[in-house]
Design a protein around this motif. Structure first.
Motif, PDB file in Angstrom:
ATOM      1  N   VAL B 209       0.846  -1.203   0.000  1.00  0.00           N
ATOM      2  CA  VAL B 209       0.000   0.000   0.000  1.00  0.00           C
ATOM      3  C   VAL B 209       0.877   1.247   0.000  1.00  0.00           C
ATOM      4  O   VAL B 209       0.712   2.159  -0.816  1.00  0.00           O
ATOM      5  N   GLN B 210       1.856   1.246   0.894  1.00  0.00           N
ATOM      6  CA  GLN B 210       2.754   2.390   0.988  1.00  0.00           C
ATOM      7  C   GLN B 210       3.593   2.535  -0.291  1.00  0.00           C
ATOM      8  O   GLN B 210       3.843   3.640  -0.765  1.00  0.00           O
ATOM      9  N   ARG B 211       3.986   1.399  -0.840  1.00  0.00           N
ATOM     10  CA  ARG B 211       4.805   1.425  -2.052  1.00  0.00           C
ATOM     11  C   ARG B 211       4.029   2.040  -3.229  1.00  0.00           C
ATOM     12  O   ARG B 211       4.565   2.860  -3.980  1.00  0.00           O
ATOM     13  N   PHE B 212       2.772   1.631  -3.385  1.00  0.00           N
ATOM     14  CA  PHE B 212       1.971   2.196  -4.479  1.00  0.00           C
ATOM     15  C   PHE B 212       1.749   3.687  -4.272  1.00  0.00           C
ATOM     16  O   PHE B 212       1.823   4.474  -5.211  1.00  0.00           O
ATOM     17  N   LYS B 213       1.496   4.076  -3.030  1.00  0.00           N
ATOM     18  CA  LYS B 213       1.317   5.504  -2.759  1.00  0.00           C
ATOM     19  C   LYS B 213       2.591   6.282  -3.095  1.00  0.00           C
ATOM     20  O   LYS B 213       2.531   7.366  -3.667  1.00  0.00           O
ATOM     21  N   ALA B 214       3.735   5.698  -2.756  1.00  0.00           N
ATOM     22  CA  ALA B 214       5.004   6.361  -3.064  1.00  0.00           C
ATOM     23  C   ALA B 214       5.190   6.555  -4.562  1.00  0.00           C
ATOM     24  O   ALA B 214       5.884   7.463  -5.005  1.00  0.00           O
ATOM     25  N   SER B 215       4.536   5.672  -5.321  1.00  0.00           N
ATOM     26  CA  SER B 215       4.676   5.740  -6.780  1.00  0.00           C
ATOM     27  C   SER B 215       3.574   6.569  -7.433  1.00  0.00           C
ATOM     28  O   SER B 215       3.453   6.583  -8.655  1.00  0.00           O
ATOM     29  N   GLY B 216       2.767   7.233  -6.624  1.00  0.00           N
ATOM     30  CA  GLY B 216       1.771   8.147  -7.194  1.00  0.00           C
ATOM     31  C   GLY B 216       0.418   7.528  -7.480  1.00  0.00           C
ATOM     32  O   GLY B 216      -0.322   8.014  -8.331  1.00  0.00           O
ATOM     33  N   TRP B 217       0.091   6.460  -6.788  1.00  0.00           N
ATOM     34  CA  TRP B 217      -1.189   5.791  -6.997  1.00  0.00           C
ATOM     35  C   TRP B 217      -2.153   6.065  -5.847  1.00  0.00           C
ATOM     36  O   TRP B 217      -1.740   6.250  -4.706  1.00  0.00           O
ATOM     37  N   GLN B 218      -3.440   6.044  -6.166  1.00  0.00           N
ATOM     38  CA  GLN B 218      -4.467   5.941  -5.147  1.00  0.00           C
ATOM     39  C   GLN B 218      -4.576   4.468  -4.737  1.00  0.00           C
ATOM     40  O   GLN B 218      -4.519   3.594  -5.595  1.00  0.00           O
ATOM     41  N   VAL B 219      -4.752   4.214  -3.453  1.00  0.00           N
ATOM     42  CA  VAL B 219      -4.910   2.826  -3.001  1.00  0.00           C
ATOM     43  C   VAL B 219      -6.216   2.684  -2.221  1.00  0.00           C
ATOM     44  O   VAL B 219      -6.532   3.519  -1.373  1.00  0.00           O
TER      45      VAL B 219
END
Lengths: 673, 673
Positions: B209-219
């Protein structure tokens, strides 16, 4: 940028770092090629690391308990060359610096581990050094557990740029390091916000700090030009139980007109701009000239670790002779005396038992014999342990609470696995082998090439090696992968036909010192073809006569792996019609090519027609053996694949693609005309 | 696990999802092979997606404005086959389900785009579908900008498992999607915490979850078995300006004895356990039987989009004829009429001007002519734009505020680039080409193989194609990469000798409909060798006589790319000694192999000795041309590489490795004896 504040705040530090910057500018200008900006940007971090933290002795670059320093951003090679020269490394003379990137120089465009002792690993292809570093750090953990802190206790430092972090392999490496809490791994991110095409934002807006934290890392953010902050960050990182990422905000090509621009990434050779940059540094000596006081300060840094080394040698002398021998043997990549006898015993047993097993199973049988007598082996699998059969009972699993474990669950990370294996081997003391499906060689390919290029004897255990995979279909069926591996210089590609050849292949792979091996192993069961026990390792010859012609010799069938049984079946049919047929098993083309002409000619005499059989594309090195390098041997054919595979039961696929004894017989008859 | 609560909370939903689970169990059991657990785990998500959100019409799977659905976790192929069968897809009949993974079935082990119209992309190698999906979503953005929302307005949905997210390519894909705010890309993460080797924690503890957020995604995090939550999550994701990751907490092999275990990943075939699972589902019909009411509910879902499609067709009929033609032509992969004339004009000009340019520069010259008349081309580079020379002035740069831009700064992500290119091409309407250094083909390799396997005409522009790279050294100097590309079925490998052949290569590459192309281009300048203008595309023949013997023909020199000039120089030396020498330029071995025997024999007649010249390993397909497939042509030699390169100026490397006219002459004389 006005450097006055930086210069005056820490003048002694500044002068040492300026030496790196000046040497970089001079060497790149002389070569009229190279990358100036990275060393100029990271000189402060490197200076503090070498001066205050890195445990090393420039006079003994291979001392086993040194800290490892890896420049993942390998294009910045002048950083490492400058450091080594300044510290008094015997190889990196001033002449080498002056001959940067020239023919025969040890100071190649990118750092090459086979040219310089102090270069831990060849870097250049981005992300590799970072993933190598994970293997170095794992190796340190394993050996510290095995030999104790007095013998093994060092850090792995790695410098990486934005390019390293954008490559997918970085995530695989980060995930492994986080999972295994590799606290002695410390990464410096050269956070300069510049790539070749422009600012990083052009292609990426990842929050790297958040990303590293998500992967289980400690993150420390600093000004990469502030020596006090750098020192504090490294001190904090060394105490962490998690791997640490020190995000160093830097200016690429600091102090040069090209600072903070993508132009600064490359070769900065304009004379006036160089002059201005050196003035900004307060650097007044001529090209390649380092003031004596600065050089002697650096040399003191280079010899700082001599005392550490002497103490270590004292401690090492105190451990048991047996431990010393094991340690030294593993670092020398020597095999234990018992290996040869153990392999012979296994061969004898399987040639008698004649099991019908897949060669991946035969590989497991070999490993079960080898692993107990070679404590330096470390096995693993990219989430296919039960398929690759690389885990033997005695290994234990490497984990945070079992650093002695010798089996690694790499996860679905073929690329990171291969790179970390290379790192383990380069660290010393370990012989890594690990597996995935042969098709996924593709994912591991950049690191497999680097194993070959930089002479690392990693062993890649690639199972499910043909359409014999069956129902999983063409995405999972290699057809060109033997060709890929064989086209790569300095690589042994073994495709054993049965349990005997598999054991022989393992013996060679684990004896190699400068050559990686690929073991191409079947999913499906194969009959034992080596039913007569021979003491000598026939696979070491690359190819040999497995069954000679009974009737007058008109045909030679050459086959590998699973197709050797097909060749034997075709031979039986041909002999039944009076057509004398020799069957040559060719488990390793590279080793056969290395035999003398007389042996090769004995195995493949001119005259008979030749048919090659391999469930793969003909481009996989076949023509040389079918026709002779100068075309002196006439009349040849090939039974194999010329397209991708398909999804169906394996046996049906062999029929569909015509890789059968009958198809072989038909080709022979066509050639005999 | 007691499924009662799930069954009773949403009984209609449950029954539809149970149909997927039951068909999966039956098909895998019949095949005695395959992967049951993933479809059983993700059936709820898929059911809600298909029932309530996915815009599609089962009767017209190729309707251009459909939503795209990609199963990145391709081993769960029975999920997609079940869905297609239930929805009434004409290809996926019940017989196909019953013949899952059997010879000739369309229901292959992994979903193959070339077998089923409704399969958007071939998946199986993990992470690929996710990275393809980024390309699909980019293509949608580009075409929406170009044609307007009335013609192009759809979502890209992709399902990925833990394996996809562990592969490094996932980070490259995530970074691209985040950077470009691909809000219409929606990823379902099958968060079941199981891999083949065991629980995910065995190898990974990443906070995704944190990784996707770091990459600019909504989770969005949900229970993947709660249809209401799934519906709400998709609704929210569709509104996001960022790409969305829906983390679906699921149970692999839900309701089966193997639920939540790694055993559940594979083929679940135990009859009693199947029976128990079906009972838990409340599924009472026999194998492969779907109750009529459930089947008709699914068929209603399958035809739900027919009205959307009809409306779209109405809107499409209203746009200008010119726009319709352009749209249809691009989707049909037809070239514009102007292309042929434009290439001819360029050829005429360069054969007259005779520039000495690198073929990467010649490629830029060709693109400058082609891009304006082919608006469907999308170019890019993996952070080497100024080196690959793939950007022409008229393209514009793709960005959040310029969706019409046709050039993509991919960043240092060769693998993600190649996979996204494949996705763009598969989306339709776009011809992608992009570049990196030829050596870094290695990083892109898994996606390049999939382009070939799944018949995608992506164009890979690979510059710096030999030791001609010079000072950067062996890590950056390809020697085996031509061999790798040529060993891969269904791939055109072009190595043009000058600006004329480069233009011809581009024409072929951009006309191909089912074959990817690799353009192997030099860093260094080359003379124009095609100095006489010919209207016909000689490169399309694969090889041709560039200069025939003047004295009596004793020798044929065959060369490619930068070595054609060396062949001409050697010819001049040989002719000066009265040795008649033909020079054959061979820019594309695959196309030469496709010519008829008569043409091949005309170009390469038996009799003269043959020497091949290429700054790469001989294994790159040479023996076939040097000696004939059956070895009927005698006496041949090769001038090329048999090791990795080195770091030095390019000219010196050619001398060092003996790739010169003099070395060629010496080999010829040796053969002539």
């Amino acid at each position: 940028m006005d450097l006055t504040e930086l210069r005056t705040a820490n003048p002694e530090h500044w002068a040492k770092a300026a030496a790196i910057r000046a040497l970089t500018l001079d060497a790149v200008a002389a070569a009229n090629s190279g990358h100036s900006g990275m060393p100029m940007g990271m000189a402060d971090v490197a200076t503090v690391l070498f001066e205050k933290h890195l445990k090393f002795d420039a006079s003994a670059p291979k001392w086993p308990d040194r800290d490892r320093f890896i420049l993942s951003a390998g294009h910045g090679s002048m950083l490492i060359y400058s450091l080594l020269h300044l510290c008094g490394d015997a190889q990196v003379t001033l002449d080498q610096i002056k001959n940067f990137r020239q023919m025969g120089a040890l100071t190649a465009g990118h750092p090459e581990n086979f040219l310089l002792d102090a270069v831990e690993t060849t870097t250049g292809p981005l992300g590799q050094g970072l993933a190598n570093a994970v293997g170095f750090a794992m190796a340190e953990e394993m050996q510290r557990a095995q030999y104790g802190r007095k013998i093994v206790d060092h850090y792995t430092y790695v410098m990486a740029g934005d390019g390293c972090l954008m490559e997918g392999i970085s995530q695989e490496a980060m995930g492994l390091a986080g999972r295994h809490s590799l606290g002695k791994l410390i990464l410096f991110w050269d956070n300069n916000n510049i790539t070749i095409d422009g600012t990083v934002e052009l292609s990426d807006r990842t929050n790297q700090v958040q990303r590293f934290k998500a992967s289980g890392w400690q993150v420390i953010e600093i000004d990469g030009h502030d020596p006090v902050a750098i020192d504090e960050a490294i001190t904090a990182a060394k105490k962490s139980k998690k791997p640490s990422m020190i995000a160093c905000k830097t200016h690429i090509a600091l102090g040069h007109a090209a600072q903070d621009t993508s132009k600064g990434h490359g070769a900065l050779t304009d004379a006036d701009q160089m002059k201005a940059a050196k003035e900004a540094y307060g650097w007044t000596t001529g090209p390649f000239e380092v003031p004596a006081d600065i050089k002697s300060q650096w040399e003191a840094i280079g010899s700082r670790g001599a005392a550490d080394r002497a103490e270590w040698e004292g401690r090492f002398a105190e451990v048991s002779k047996q431990k010393q021998d094991r340690f030294n043997r593993a670092y020398a990549l020597d095999t234990p005396n018992k290996l040869s006898a153990a392999v012979k015993a296994l061969k004898k047993q399987v040639s008698e038992d004649q099991p019908k097993v897949a060669t991946r199973k035969a590989s497991e049988m070999a490993l079960a014999v080898i692993n107990p007598i070679m404590p330096e082996t470390v096995g693993g699998s990219a989430d296919l342990t039960g398929s690759n059969l690389t885990k033997t009972g005695d290994m234990g699993v490497f984990d945070t609470d079992n650093r002695k474990g010798r089996f690694v669950y790499w996860g679905i990370r073929e690329h990171g696995m291969a790179a970390a294996m290379n790192g383990m081997a380069l660290h010393g003391g370990i012989r890594p082998y690990s597996g995935t499906f042969f098709c996924f060689t593709d994912y591991a390919r950049p690191s497999m090439r680097l194993a070959a290029l930089s002479k690392i004897p990693s062993v890649f255990v690639m199972t499910h090696d043909s359409i014999g995979v069956g129902e999983d279909g063409p995405t999972h069926q290699p057809v060109e992968h033997l060709a890929i591996c064989r086209a790569t210089p300095n690589t042994y590609v073994f495709r054993p036909a049965d349990a005997v050849e598999t054991a022989e292949s393992w013996e060679i792979a684990l004896s190699a010192k400068e050559t990686p091996s690929v073991l191409s192993l079947t999913r499906q069961g194969l009959p034992t073809v080596r039913t007569e026990h021979k003491l000598s390792n026939l696979t070491a010859k690359g190819a040999y006569v497995l069954a000679d012609a009974e009737a007058k010799r008109q045909v030679i069938l050459i086959a590998t792996g699973s197709e050797v049984a097909i060749a034997l079946e075709a031979k039986a049919k041909l002999e039944a019609e009076g057509i004398g047929t020799r069957v040559v098993s060719m488990p390793c083309m590279e080793l056969f090519a290395a035999q003398d002409e007389a042996y090769r000619r004995k195995v493949l005499p001119a005259g008979p027609v030749r048919v090659g059989i391999e469930a793969a594309v003909r481009a996989g090195g076949w023509d040389k053996w079918l026709m002779g390098e100068r075309g002196q041997d006439k009349k040849a054919a090939f039974v194999g694949m010329d397209s991708f595979g398909a999804s169906a039961p394996a046996g049906e696929l062999y029929e569909k693609f015509g890789i059968t004894a009958d198809a072989t017989v038909a080709k022979v008859k066509d050639l005999l005309g």
